[in-house]
Design a protein around this motif. Sequence first.
Motif, PDB file in Angstrom:
ATOM      1  N   VAL A 252       0.857  -1.197   0.000  1.00 23.27           N
ATOM      2  CA  VAL A 252       0.000   0.000   0.000  1.00 23.27           C
ATOM      3  C   VAL A 252       0.889   1.242   0.000  1.00 23.27           C
ATOM      4  CG1 VAL A 252      -2.005  -1.002   1.175  1.00 23.27           C
ATOM      5  CG2 VAL A 252      -0.138  -0.064   2.544  1.00 23.27           C
ATOM      6  N   ARG A 253       0.358   2.317  -0.542  1.00 20.99           N
ATOM      7  CA  ARG A 253       1.050   3.600  -0.438  1.00 20.99           C
ATOM      8  C   ARG A 253       0.726   4.198   0.920  1.00 20.99           C
ATOM      9  NH1 ARG A 253       2.935   5.779  -5.190  1.00 20.99           N
ATOM     10  NH2 ARG A 253       2.722   7.899  -4.413  1.00 20.99           N
ATOM     11  N   SER A 254       1.683   4.894   1.485  1.00 25.65           N
ATOM     12  CA  SER A 254       1.487   5.441   2.830  1.00 25.65           C
ATOM     13  C   SER A 254       1.127   6.915   2.769  1.00 25.65           C
ATOM     14  CB  SER A 254       2.763   5.269   3.649  1.00 25.65           C
ATOM     15  OG  SER A 254       3.059   3.902   3.798  1.00 25.65           O
ATOM     16  N   ASN A 255       0.405   7.351   3.760  1.00 23.00           N
ATOM     17  CA  ASN A 255       0.059   8.771   3.899  1.00 23.00           C
ATOM     18  C   ASN A 255       0.734   9.327   5.140  1.00 23.00           C
ATOM     19  OD1 ASN A 255      -1.957   9.129   1.730  1.00 23.00           O
ATOM     20  ND2 ASN A 255      -2.984   7.507   2.847  1.00 23.00           N
ATOM     21  N   ASN A 256       1.312  10.495   4.986  1.00 24.42           N
ATOM     22  CA  ASN A 256       1.902  11.190   6.138  1.00 24.42           C
ATOM     23  C   ASN A 256       1.222  12.520   6.309  1.00 24.42           C
ATOM     24  OD1 ASN A 256       5.258  10.219   5.281  1.00 24.42           O
ATOM     25  ND2 ASN A 256       3.715   9.168   6.446  1.00 24.42           N
ATOM     26  N   ILE A 257       1.015  12.896   7.522  1.00 22.05           N
ATOM     27  CA  ILE A 257       0.508  14.237   7.811  1.00 22.05           C
ATOM     28  C   ILE A 257       1.465  14.864   8.817  1.00 22.05           C
ATOM     29  CG2 ILE A 257      -1.382  15.541   8.844  1.00 22.05           C
ATOM     30  CD1 ILE A 257      -3.230  13.315   7.694  1.00 22.05           C
TER      31      ILE A 257
ATOM     32  N   CYS B 194      -6.043   8.795   5.959  1.00 18.57           N
ATOM     33  CA  CYS B 194      -5.396   8.009   7.012  1.00 18.57           C
ATOM     34  C   CYS B 194      -5.973   6.617   7.088  1.00 18.57           C
ATOM     35  CB  CYS B 194      -5.548   8.691   8.360  1.00 18.57           C
ATOM     36  SG  CYS B 194      -4.201   9.806   8.663  1.00 18.57           S
TER      37      CYS B 194
ATOM     38  N   VAL C 192      -6.770   4.851   4.783  1.00 18.14           N
ATOM     39  CA  VAL C 192      -6.156   4.024   3.736  1.00 18.14           C
ATOM     40  C   VAL C 192      -4.831   3.470   4.243  1.00 18.14           C
ATOM     41  CG1 VAL C 192      -5.269   4.013   1.387  1.00 18.14           C
ATOM     42  CG2 VAL C 192      -7.260   5.389   1.944  1.00 18.14           C
ATOM     43  N   SER C 193      -3.989   4.316   4.738  1.00 18.17           N
ATOM     44  CA  SER C 193      -2.721   3.828   5.273  1.00 18.17           C
ATOM     45  C   SER C 193      -2.018   4.873   6.117  1.00 18.17           C
ATOM     46  CB  SER C 193      -1.798   3.401   4.139  1.00 18.17           C
ATOM     47  OG  SER C 193      -0.557   3.028   4.662  1.00 18.17           O
ATOM     48  N   CYS C 194      -2.412   4.998   7.327  1.00 11.72           N
ATOM     49  CA  CYS C 194      -1.668   5.811   8.280  1.00 11.72           C
ATOM     50  C   CYS C 194      -1.227   4.869   9.386  1.00 11.72           C
ATOM     51  CB  CYS C 194      -2.526   6.922   8.855  1.00 11.72           C
ATOM     52  SG  CYS C 194      -2.326   8.477   7.976  1.00 11.72           S
ATOM     53  N   GLU C 195       0.018   4.963   9.762  1.00 14.63           N
ATOM     54  CA  GLU C 195       0.521   4.043  10.786  1.00 14.63           C
ATOM     55  C   GLU C 195       1.162   4.849  11.895  1.00 14.63           C
ATOM     56  OE1 GLU C 195       3.149   1.008   8.819  1.00 14.63           O
ATOM     57  OE2 GLU C 195       3.045   2.521   7.269  1.00 14.63           O
TER      58      GLU C 195
END
Lengths: 303, 388
Positions: A284-289, B12, B14-17
């Motif tokens: 999966v592609r990751s999301n960063n905030i 998030c 979808v893919s927040c870790e």
Amino acid sequence: MNALLFVLTLATAQTGDAASAADVASTPAAVASPGAWPRPARDTADVGPKGRWSTGFFNPTRYALTDGFELEANPLLIPVAPNLTGRFAILKKELRLTAEAGLLVPTFGMRLMKGYFFPTWATSTENIGWMLVPRVGLLLSGTVREHDVWTVRGDFTFRIPLGPNSATPLESFIAPLDLLFAAPTTGYLARVGGAYDAALGNWFRVRGEVNVYLSGPTPHLFVGGEDKGQLSPRSPLYVTGHVGVDIATFKHSRVTVGVLWANYDQGAKAVVRDADGFADRVPVRSNNILPTLDYIWSGGFGD
Amino acid sequence: MRTLFIVFTALCSVSCEWAADSLSFTREEIPVYREKAASPEPTANPTRLKVMAWNVKYGACRIDFWFDFWGDRTQMTTQEVEGCLTKISELIEQYNPDILMTEEIEVDSRRSAYIDMVRFILEHTPLRYAAYGETWNTRYAPSEGVGRVNLGNAVFSRYPIVKAERIRQEDRTDQSALVKTFYIHRTVTRAELDLGNARHVAAYVVHTEAYDNDGTKQKQIKQIHGLMTGETLPFVIGGDFNELPPLCDEKAAAGTADSCEGKMHLKGFLDERASSVGTDYAQPPYTPSVMKPFFDEFTPSIELARYGNTPDSQQMYFTHSVLGPDGTNDEGVKGNWNRTLDYLFVQKNQSWEAGSTDVIQGPGRLGITADVLRLSDHAPTAGTWVLP
């Protein structure tokens, strides 16, 4: 500690994801008091006028040598990663077109990060190689609604190796760092992006920005000069979005706070289940905030 | 702003870790994986099960990593890891266990080219099901550029795994909060296997702490003993206990019957590099007496009597060497198996088939032809469990 400072500074300053620099738009010049006029839009194609400058804690310093040429550098980084960018105004009418050309020498700074973000290589002679990292770019800006400015940009950063280099891509979860080291570790980083910077009354500006980046391919791993093959390939595509608010303070300064979102391939996998309840791992592609924060001063308004 | 929040929340999801998983549970169910290839069905209603436990060193074979002090690698290429896993799978296929317990297996780690080793072994051996229990899940370990790590223990089986869980072990207390956040958290993986006709057995895989100086490993071993004592199903347990066999008592005074003097080496192993002393990866003192209850109360695959009373006699059951056969230590001695850390046990009232148990140190042991010393820093220990 030096390494950490280096990371934080680079992370916010060099990628354009965090709010980046320069109160130098050609919007109203003299500002008598905070809020008397909207602060100029930031990070646009506007250059000058002569003598105009700006600097932040993390944002780079810009100084206009002439009405059509300014220099940009991050003084905090210069001792560890010498950097300098020239901004040349090509068109200064309703539409403004500016060319940028810069150079970064990141090796010493990267070597300070050995042991944390890069290996120490305690038992071999592997090391982070010396390199030049030039950047060329074009920005086009236009003004709407008197004080709002749109900007589109494209730039290309690439590595000129000056010797063997064992540094590999960071693959961290801090997108600005990954982008910063993309060209030094993969060979290049291309970007296209757009931003809209809107004045909300005299005290506030809201800025939204989207960028799409393409890095070089995942490199091969060399050990003692021997090619061990390509490291596990990652998608070279990065997408970032930044939304920030600038709040006017004092005469020509502002606080900028914002949120950076980044979507890219960090090697993550998610567990999914099939109809029988058995699991599998899929990439999966990751999301960063990430939050962004800076205080920016500017001057040279002739007041 | 509200819209923005919703957008971020959606992204998030979808893919927040988290930066690192603290593994905040006492005991929890874990997913079961099934092979995609169709391996032959195992024997119905078995009376015996072939069992193997192996620390597979994250598919690195004999590549020396930085914390071993004999090399300074921090990552491998896909080609290197797949090449190593292919050899590991060939050995597994040759021994053909019904149950395989692996430690230091990774599914999503930068150092091992993000290869899902659980899936790799499932698709390259006759083993059909797997339970993977994470022990270390961090998005980025900011040490030597290690980066993303997802490491754990796994139980593989030819028989269906009907329940899988992991049981949390105690953390070290001798690390800073920051290091602890990104460090390994040990767990025990338990899988319940359905052998048919409502016969279930349990398989445990363990891997205890290696570098603590606060007694964490001893606490973990005692906790494992407690788990075994409370198990209601027939069980087998295997893994890397990071502890020597209780052939002596490290606390006994020199000259007494239980003294380790002349009986077993407790320190100064040939693969310990002097430069590791004083670092976070120095070998702490061994305490073999903590393993005594296992040998007293369960049935080991290698009984204490087989080890003998001298380092020479114990040699053929050594399971570990940091230094591989292609390297020499600072005194010029070639790397070779030099201590026993890995074991298999079943319940006291159960047994191992006579002549079936061994440590597969190299070619010729239990019919294996592979050069095992080049496949991992641990040797597999194996045997045939006679079912009750």
